[in-house]
Design an enzyme around this catalytic site. Structure first.
Site, mmCIF file in Angstrom:
data_model
loop_
_atom_site.group_PDB
_atom_site.id
_atom_site.type_symbol
_atom_site.label_atom_id
_atom_site.label_comp_id
_atom_site.label_asym_id
_atom_site.label_seq_id
_atom_site.Cartn_x
_atom_site.Cartn_y
_atom_site.Cartn_z
ATOM 1 N N HIS B 249 -17.260 -1.528 6.676
ATOM 2 C CA HIS B 249 -18.705 -1.451 6.485
ATOM 3 C C HIS B 249 -18.966 -0.336 5.491
ATOM 4 O O HIS B 249 -18.396 0.740 5.612
ATOM 5 C CB HIS B 249 -19.396 -1.157 7.816
ATOM 6 N N ARG B 269 -30.671 -0.322 4.043
ATOM 7 C CA ARG B 269 -30.747 -0.849 2.683
ATOM 8 C C ARG B 269 -31.672 -2.056 2.616
ATOM 9 O O ARG B 269 -32.431 -2.218 1.662
ATOM 10 C CB ARG B 269 -29.341 -1.204 2.175
#
Lengths: 256, 629, 272
Positions: B249, B269
């Site tokens: 990740h 994000r």
């Protein structure tokens, strides 16, 4: 940045035990659980502690640090005086299994006693419509990570084992509140009265709103103000307010 | 030997995360007596760590979304290595699985119309993730947990026993799956609390044990992720596929050290957070791979406009699939443009007002405040890649989740194929639900098809028991290894040598080290007794971690290309020939054996969902349909 | 120091639990907040008792200031000009508060208030004295029996106190018109601030929050009540602060008026 600190960790089982002394290294940014792991890896490989995520999301590593119920993974060493002895004990309210691990089955028993969500019969999956403002109250309670610290700190059962029978504790009273405030819960249509249940089956009246559950909650859920007191008021509508049924006669909307 | 506790079930589900619970619910609803075995307490599964949401093309925000678009995104994300049938079933069934959760009592965030709100996420063309703030995994687990309680309440009403048909064995670890001939006959486990053994007599086992992240040093995974299901499947004769694909990740915490690896959700994000290097540059614009140029913006202006007007602008490159972002961060750090603690900066503080941040990302705010003393509403976070997910797992039949071993099923992270070489964010929770349920139906029809129940061989139980107590030793050992040390060395080895960027010589070295670690693991001796003894538990988990590490390394060594969660420094390009190949791990006489298998070809109507120009990037010319299509 | 013992089957040291032999392992000054609460509440009670029993110094004739401790003043013992609502009751014997109509409700409103309950359960009854500190009682039945079950009628005291607070507001408004007509002094400001804070305390009440909207299942169907509820909810998070501040402002207001009334000081006038 590393320094040595003195720890006393309770070691034992249901038969008995005592605080064991350890000196351990502490590094910058560490939490109490890091130290417990260091003890496991270096000094006491069989030291029992329950933990999973180490990020305050699973609610497994509940214990008491210097007498205060805490998540070990969210108790930063920097909040403790380096010169003081750190005492780590298992939760007081539940029977000890070993070292810092408790038997928390009381909570699972109580969880099963709260009647489940009742889906509205007329709605198929995909047809549920709820407004954000209507789900927000219950959503707050669903932040609960079931660490059981509120159950541990609640004096109703912490100081009185005998009340466990009749009292489900803040966690499960909050669960009742969550369902009672769920915009689509159809329990009433099934003849399930959650308010009566809160009072009669889960011991809401035992709560004297001294707010320790709220203070201890790692998710900062306002258990007392948003779940317990509103439930007490909802019970008062039914049980202690002679005018409420009259008001209802005039308009059902008042309480819908 | 004292009498061992025995229980009989139609179905035993190992693992109480999303997939396990959903499988158990299905099996129980189909009338099968079901046990759920969990290493942790009920409701603590690693699923709670999932933050972003559940991907399902309900089209609540953008009505153009549908299962075909979701399917396409999933295949692209996995670089076309996905098992197409799994990706298809997943995309088709995810909405139904999400809606079903509402009937169990789940409370997702809502749209204005009162429907389930959906958010943007990396690799998904439209807002697709059903979510509850940034604690969707918790909502999923709690909902399934409460559904199980409600089924138990039904049983209580009918039989006076909550556990008549569905019981959770919490803090219980399965060490061996027992067979009768080739078929599943039972499972051997120990209670963590007492150390006592317990045998489950069952014709079926559903593996739902999650992943393998604990074999790596920097990981977002909890201690449970020791690859138990993967290893059990290997030992039971099933095969694992795609084990070389491990997802790092892009955004894990990097500071302070004790929380290194803990996840920073992708929703940061998705909701507007941007990645910057030490020079303050939004570096992701430099890392858009050619295959994605048509979907991702090449200027900050366009990227910023996308949040308001997604139909007329291309997406910000921060939302590229995870493997791309993780590699980009890795490169920035290597080029000395990293943050002070070896990550990069992820900033939302200058992108939205503080109250929006605390409302949309409450747990992230909380996590940084309490663990790192960083207020994300006023300053950036430092983030770096962390081992997060294994795409590889048990090779299963897409429709029934059945493995090659009769009676053995797998669902969720422990199953392989669905995500190909890289999983899109949000596809994990939907995977759990879709294939958890399919495993439940698969297992039920398998039970129905049985004419006779397999029987457990007493000798197998004895040898399983002997293996389980082996780490206590007999006091005559000359060399005594500490399980914690062996684990740490294993994690370091995998992190350094088979991590995010891989090289042949490093992996060969890793194999050698794994050999050493295996012999050291054999000499592990634990102190104390069997009652809740974490040292002993770890010693037993070690061999599973070693087995999966060997699979990962051997498969990674064999695949001489870079694709998704597998990046070779010595073979940096993606090779269409490798797309046709699935690497299959099985247990051989001398450790893990890896074989090549042909990837099943995609059905034509699905292939037609893609532009030929896109397929050309992934397929060899021979495989492509005629130009006329 | 710590072992488990087969001791009593109930209470804090039930079998199987950790026995620490100490009331708490807390090392902070956990006893300080309940002590301060105890002292604060006691001080207020003593002050209030003394002042209401005084039967004097409650009215400033020049500026028409009436202390809230004597409002509404409805006995023949009251000065006629201080009795804004007439004097239907006969003369009171010594020590009986003149505001006998309103005071009991004020007292009961605060006595059954969800915040004060917490405060005095902790500080007076030590149940518990602080979180994770063992309470000294053998048994515990909470608010399930008489008399504590009566705490549930809190809402009625709330309704009554809305009336009393309205009267206090009326008093504060009348005080702008003294013997020399309209005027503003420090006393007026004190009276107004006190009344505003009293409204703050009263409207932030948990029962009020429930009545305006808390009891609803669907806020979305009642937008006005939802708006009200969000306002009360904001106030409600400050309920504890209001509870303490109003104790202070009540004493301040009363003491100021008493000193004016006794002629010890004179009001600082701003306008007339």
């Amino acid at each position: 940045m590393a320094y040595q600190q003195h720890f006393r960790v309770w070691r034992g089982d249901a038969e008995g035990g005592e605080l064991a002394d350890f000196d351990a290294e502490v590094n910058e940014g560490e939490v109490v659980l890091d130290i417990i792991h260091r003890l496991q890896a270096t000094q006491a490989p069989d030291l029992a502690v329950r933990w999973n995520c180490k990020a305050g999301k699973c609610g497994s590593c509940s214990a008491e640090v210097n007498g205060r119920p805490r998540l070990l993974c969210m108790t930063r060493m920097s909040t403790l005086d380096p010169d003081e002895t750190v005492v780590v004990t298992p939760m007081k309210t539940f029977p000890v299994i070993r070292d810092l691990v408790c038997d928390v089955s009381y909570n699972y028993t109580k969880a099963r006693e709260v009647p489940a969500f009742v889906p509205p019969k007329e709605l198929q999956p995909g047809e549920y419509r709820m407004q954000q403002v209507d789900v927000e109250r219950s959503q707050e309670f669903r932040k609960c990570i079931e660490c059981f610290l509120c159950q541990d700190t609640c004096h109703v059962i912490r100081d009185h084992e005998e009340n466990k029978e009749s009292f489900s504790g803040p966690r499960y009273l909050m669960r009742v509140a969550e369902l009672d405030m769920h915009p689509l819960d159809a329990a009433a249509e099934q003849g399930v009265d959650r308010k009566a249940g809160a009072q009669d089956d889960h011991g809401l009246g035992m709560c004297n709103i001294t707010k320790c559950c709220t203070e201890v909650c790692p998710e900062h859920i306002k258990i007392t103000d948003n779940a317990l007191i509103p439930m007490k008021e909802r019970v008062a509508d039914r049980r202690f307010d002679p005018f409420f049924p009259i008001a209802k006669l005039f308009g059902r909307r008042w309480a819908s | 030997m004292t009498e061992i506790e025995r229980h009989g079930y139609d179905v035993v589900v190992i693992g109480a995360g999303g997939a396990g619970l959903r499988a158990a619910i299905e099996a129980r609803e189909l009338g099968k007596r079901t046990a759920i075995i969990s290493k942790s307490l009920f409701g603590k599964a690693h699923t709670v760590m999932a933050e972003g949401g559940i991907a399902a093309s309900m089209g609540n925000i953008n009505s153009r979304d549908n299962w075909q678009v979701h399917f396409r995104d999933t295949m692209r994300g996995g670089k076309f290595l996905n098992n197409w049938r799994m990706a298809e079933l997943h995309a088709r069934e995810a909405p139904q699985r999400v809606w079903e959760l509402e009937t169990y009592g789940a409370l997702f965030d809502r749209t204005e119309e009162g429907k389930i709100s959906q958010r943007n996420f990396g690799g998904h063309e439209y807002p697709r993730l059903a979510h509850v703030g940034d604690r969707t995994g918790l909502e999923l687990i709690r909902t399934l947990q409460q559904k199980i309680v409600s089924l138990q309440q039904e049983d209580y009403a009918q039989y006076g026993d909550y556990e008549a048909n569905l019981k959770v064995y919490a803090e219980c670890t399965v060490t061996e799956i027992l067979r009768d001939g080739g078929a599943i006959a039972g499972a051997f486990a120990y209670w963590r609390e007492t150390g006592r053994f317990v045998v489950f007599e069952t014709p079926t086992v559903v593996l739902a044990t999650g992943g393998i992240g604990k074999s790596f040093k920097v990981t977002s995974n909890s201690w449970e992720y020791t690859g138990d299901g993967h290893a059990l499947a290997l030992r039971t004769g099933a095969s694992l596929i795609n084990m070389e694909f491990v997802q790092f990740h892009p955004t894990g915490m990097v500071w302070p050290p004790s929380v290194k690896g803990i996840l920073v959700t992708e929703s940061v994000r998705g909701d507007g957070g941007v990645l910057r290097n030490s020079e303050g540059k939004r570096f992701m614009f430099d890392y858009i791979p050619e295959v994605f140029t048509s979907q991702y913006a090449d200027s900050e202006d366009e990227a910023d406009r996308w949040y308001e007007d997604a139909d007329n602008n291309r997406r910000p490159p921060e939302l590229l699939p995870r493997d791309e972002v993780a590699r980009a961060i890795n490169s920035e750090v290597k080029a000395d443009r990293g943050s002070p603690h070896g990550g990069v900066f992820l900033d939302v503080s200058d992108r939205m007002p503080a109250e929006v941040i605390t409302k949309r990302l409450p747990s992230m705010y909380h996590q940084f405040m309490e663990l790192a003393d960083v207020d994300i509403t006023v300053g950036p976070m430092e983030v770096g890649p962390t081992c997060h997910y294994v795409m590889g797992g048990v090779q299963v039949d897409p429709d029934t989740a059945a493995s090659s071993v009769p009676g053995l099923f797998a669902a969720g992270e422990v199953a392989g194929g669905m995500h190909g070489s890289n999983r899109l964010g949000g596809n994990s929770l939907s995977d759990l639900l879709v294939f958890g349920r399919r495993a439940g139906t698969g297992v039920a029809s398998y039970v129905d098809s049985l004419t006779a129940r397999p029987a457990i061989n007493g000798h197998d139980v004895e040898s399983a028991a002997a293996a389980a107590v082996n780490p206590f030793g007999d006091g005559t050992e000359s060399a005594r290894e500490n399980p914690y040390t062996v684990q740490q060395d294993l994690q370091q080895t995998m992190n350094d040598l088979v991590g995010i960027i891989r090289k042949a010589d490093e992996m060969e070295l890793a194999l050698k080290k794994l050999d050493e670690l295996r012999s050291r693991a054999d000499t592990v001796v634990v102190e104390g007794h069997r009652q809740f003894n974490p040292g002993w538990h770890l010693a037993l988990d070690l061999r599973n971690m070693l087995a999966v590490s060997e699979c990962v390394t051997k498969a990674a060594l064999q695949r001489t290309e870079s694709r998704g969660g597998h990046t070779r420094d010595d073979f940096p390009a993606m090779d269409p020939h490798w797309r046709q190949v699935v690497l299959v791990c099985t247990a051989g006489s001398d450790g893990v054996e890896v074989a090549c298998e042909q990837q099943p070809a995609m059905r034509d109507d699905l292939l037609e969902l893609f532009e030929r120009t896109e397929l050309e990037k992934y397929y060899t010319d021979v495989e492509l349909p005629e130009e006329s299509l | 120091m710590t072992t488990t013992s087969p001791a009593p089957s109930t209470g804090v040291d039930a079998p199987g639990r950790v026995v620490t032999r100490v009331r708490t392992l807390r090392t902070d000054r956990w006893w300080l907040p309940p002590l301060l609460t105890f002292l604060g509440l006691t001080a207020f009670l003593v002050y209030g008792l003394v002042r209401t029993a005084m039967q004097n110094y409650y009215w400033v004739a020049e500026h028409h200031f009436l202390t809230p401790f004597y409002s509404p003043c409805m006995t023949m013992s009251c000065l006629p000009e201080a009795a804004h609502f007439g004097r239907p009751f006969p003369e009171f014997p010594a020590l009986v508060p003149y505001a006998i109509i309103g005071l009991p409700f004020l007292l009961l409103f605060r006595l059954t208030c969800y915040y004060y309950r917490k405060a005095y359960y902790r500080s007076f009854w030590l149940s518990p004295p602080a979180c994770a500190v063992t309470e000294p009682h053998r048994g515990y039945s909470g608010e399930t029996r008489f008399p504590l079950i009566m705490q549930n009628v809190h809402r009625y005291f709330f309704y009554a106190v809305v009336v009393v607070t309205a009267i206090n507001t009326y008093d504060a408004i009348l005080a702008f018109s003294g013997e020399n007509g309209f005027g503003i002094g420090l006393g007026n400001l004190i009276l107004v601030v006190n009344v505003l804070l009293l409204w703050g305390y009263t409207l932030s009440c948990h029962s009020c929050r429930h009545a305006v909207g808390g009891r609803l299942k669907h806020f979305s169907k009642h937008p006005v009540r939802y708006r009200l509820w969000t306002w009360v909810t904001k106030l409600n998070t400050r309920h504890m602060e209001f509870a303490w501040i109003t104790l202070g402002t009540l004493i301040l207001t009363d003491a100021y008026i008493a000193l004016l009334s006794a002629g010890v000081i004179s009001d600082l006038r701003i306008v007339n």
